[in-house]
Each structure stands twice: as C-alpha cells, then as structure tokens.
Design an enzyme around this catalytic site. Sequence first.
Site, PDB file in Angstrom:
ATOM      1  N   THR A  12       0.927  -1.058   0.012  1.00 32.15           N
ATOM      2  CA  THR A  12      -0.095  -0.028  -0.081  1.00 32.15           C
ATOM      3  C   THR A  12       0.962   1.387   0.074  1.00 32.15           C
ATOM      4  O   THR A  12       2.135   1.228   0.557  1.00 32.15           O
ATOM      5  CB  THR A  12      -0.960   0.187   1.236  1.00 32.15           C
ATOM      6  OG1 THR A  12      -0.075   0.097   2.420  1.00 32.15           O
ATOM      7  CG2 THR A  12      -1.867  -1.172   1.050  1.00 32.15           C
ATOM      8  N   GLY A  13       0.325   2.425  -0.757  1.00 33.78           N
ATOM      9  CA  GLY A  13       1.013   3.583  -0.581  1.00 33.78           C
ATOM     10  C   GLY A  13       2.380   3.286  -1.509  1.00 33.78           C
ATOM     11  O   GLY A  13       3.559   3.728  -1.000  1.00 33.78           O
ATOM     12  N   THR A  15       3.375   4.342  -4.669  1.00 28.74           N
ATOM     13  CA  THR A  15       3.319   5.250  -6.035  1.00 28.74           C
ATOM     14  C   THR A  15       4.794   6.073  -5.900  1.00 28.74           C
ATOM     15  O   THR A  15       5.137   6.438  -6.833  1.00 28.74           O
ATOM     16  CB  THR A  15       2.402   6.324  -6.180  1.00 28.74           C
ATOM     17  OG1 THR A  15       2.107   6.956  -5.027  1.00 28.74           O
ATOM     18  CG2 THR A  15       0.887   5.432  -6.282  1.00 28.74           C
ATOM     19  N   GLY A  19       7.430   2.894  -0.727  1.00 28.35           N
ATOM     20  CA  GLY A  19       6.529   1.940  -1.075  1.00 28.35           C
ATOM     21  C   GLY A  19       6.789   1.548  -2.772  1.00 28.35           C
ATOM     22  O   GLY A  19       6.890   0.158  -2.992  1.00 28.35           O
ATOM     23  N   TYR A 150       2.081  12.494  14.649  1.00 27.08           N
ATOM     24  CA  TYR A 150       2.816  11.308  13.699  1.00 27.08           C
ATOM     25  C   TYR A 150       3.638  10.438  14.475  1.00 27.08           C
ATOM     26  O   TYR A 150       3.144   9.172  14.207  1.00 27.08           O
ATOM     27  CB  TYR A 150       3.643  12.188  12.669  1.00 27.08           C
ATOM     28  CG  TYR A 150       4.310  11.223  11.693  1.00 27.08           C
ATOM     29  CD1 TYR A 150       3.651  10.686  10.599  1.00 27.08           C
ATOM     30  CD2 TYR A 150       5.524  10.975  12.000  1.00 27.08           C
ATOM     31  CE1 TYR A 150       4.346   9.654   9.813  1.00 27.08           C
ATOM     32  CE2 TYR A 150       6.364   9.887  11.388  1.00 27.08           C
ATOM     33  CZ  TYR A 150       5.836   9.431  10.286  1.00 27.08           C
ATOM     34  OH  TYR A 150       6.566   8.517   9.097  1.00 27.08           O
TER      35      TYR A 150
END
Length: 249
Positions: A12-13, A15, A19, A150
């Site tokens: 996932t993630g 792009t 990832g 975060y």
Amino acid sequence: MGQLDGKTALVTGATAGIGLATARRLAAEGATVFVTGRRKDVLDAAVAQIGPNAVGVQADVADLDALDRVFDAVRERGQGLDVLFANAGGGEFAALEDITWEHYATTFNTNVGGTIFTVQKALPLLNRGASVIVTSSNIDVKGSPSFSVYAATKAALRSFTRSWAAELVGRGIRVNAIAPGPIGTPGLRGLAADEAGADALLDGLASGVPMARLGEPDEIADAVLFLAGKGSSFVTGSEIYVDGGASQI
C-alpha cells in the site's frame, strides 16, 4: 530464481518513495505485486515502473470501501496473499498549540486506522507462512518537536505489531515492523514549505544520523525483502530500525 517466485504481495502507498522502491524489489524477486495509490495517473506511472508483475488498484487506505476493492482484486487472482507491506501513511508538522482535530483525525485515520483495516481485511487471504510488515518509524521511540501526532501513530503501530504477531502466530503468519529513519523521499521533502526549506530540512536531518546521511528508499526495500522471505522465518513481533543508527547510538 527469485526469492519470491510464485508469491503474491500487496504494497500500500506504492506510488513513490519507500513503497515504490519496495514494490519494484518484490516484483524483481518474482512476486506478483498488487500496489495501491490514491491518484490514478501517479499509480499508472508507478505500475509502469514496477513492470509486468505489478497490478495497480486505486485506493485510499482510510476509505474502507476502497480497501474492499483492493482485496477483491487480490481474491480474484485466486492465490491468496503471501506478503503484505502495510506502508501507506503520512503526516505534517504541527506544534502542540497548533494541533487541530482535523490534523489529529486525518493522521490517525490514515496511519493507524488505514493500517488496522488493511491488515484486518487481508486476514481471510493470508496464506500460512505469510509475512505482514508494517511501516513504523524510528520516531516511535523518540521525542520530536512539532511532530507529536505522527510519532504517536507510529508508536501505536509498533504496539499493534506485537499484538498481531501474538494473535496470528498460530496460523504461521509473522508480523513485524520496519522503522525507517530519515529517508530521501518526495514525502520527506514535502514536509517543508518550499525548496530552500526542504534542503535545510534534509541537511538538518542528515546531520542527526550517525552515518551522516539520509537513507535511500532501496535500503528500506532490502530490509522489507528480508522480512518477507525465508531468511526471517524465525522473526516475528520485531521491529527493525533502518536509520543509520539514529535511534540506537
């Protein structure tokens, strides 16, 4: 022969940054790799980079319906899932006095909620011996001014990793976390307001690393591959710090 020949993976993630580098590495090792991203044009470009072993599914991990589409695509292939790299996430700077409900909710919904439900929805598809890898951060054991929300999400993911490892060990499924330090990615540069600020931010982060540099996305991909493969068959509930020593020495 690749280390993951015949295996099915989901990143996932995928792009950009960690990832994308990891999806490329898993595909190069023979896995069919499902990859997600929120923007179709960027996702299509990533799939083209990864190569013929990649299958793109547009999705935001904070959207449960979108996650269902991801796992429907994996299910349709009929091979289950051998590697899950729950990597999607992000964050922004906000000092304590500037934290808003939106900042808190968006960060937790994506980083924590998105990871929880990615792993949960993967459960019926995970093959015996599967490896689940969660992206934490070396900030989960450190204090960081203006990055507390975060950091809290990453500490939560470290805790979930231990609990999920305990829950899934009976199925022969391993769950581990990868904890990057500062890595030279577009996302890291994007934390700054402009290019000059980005250069200063990255220089400052590199100066705090004992190895005196930022990490590379491919270095994280190498560590994820270790956790995905047979070389880590006796490793579960662990967190591997890939941070140039920043959290350790």
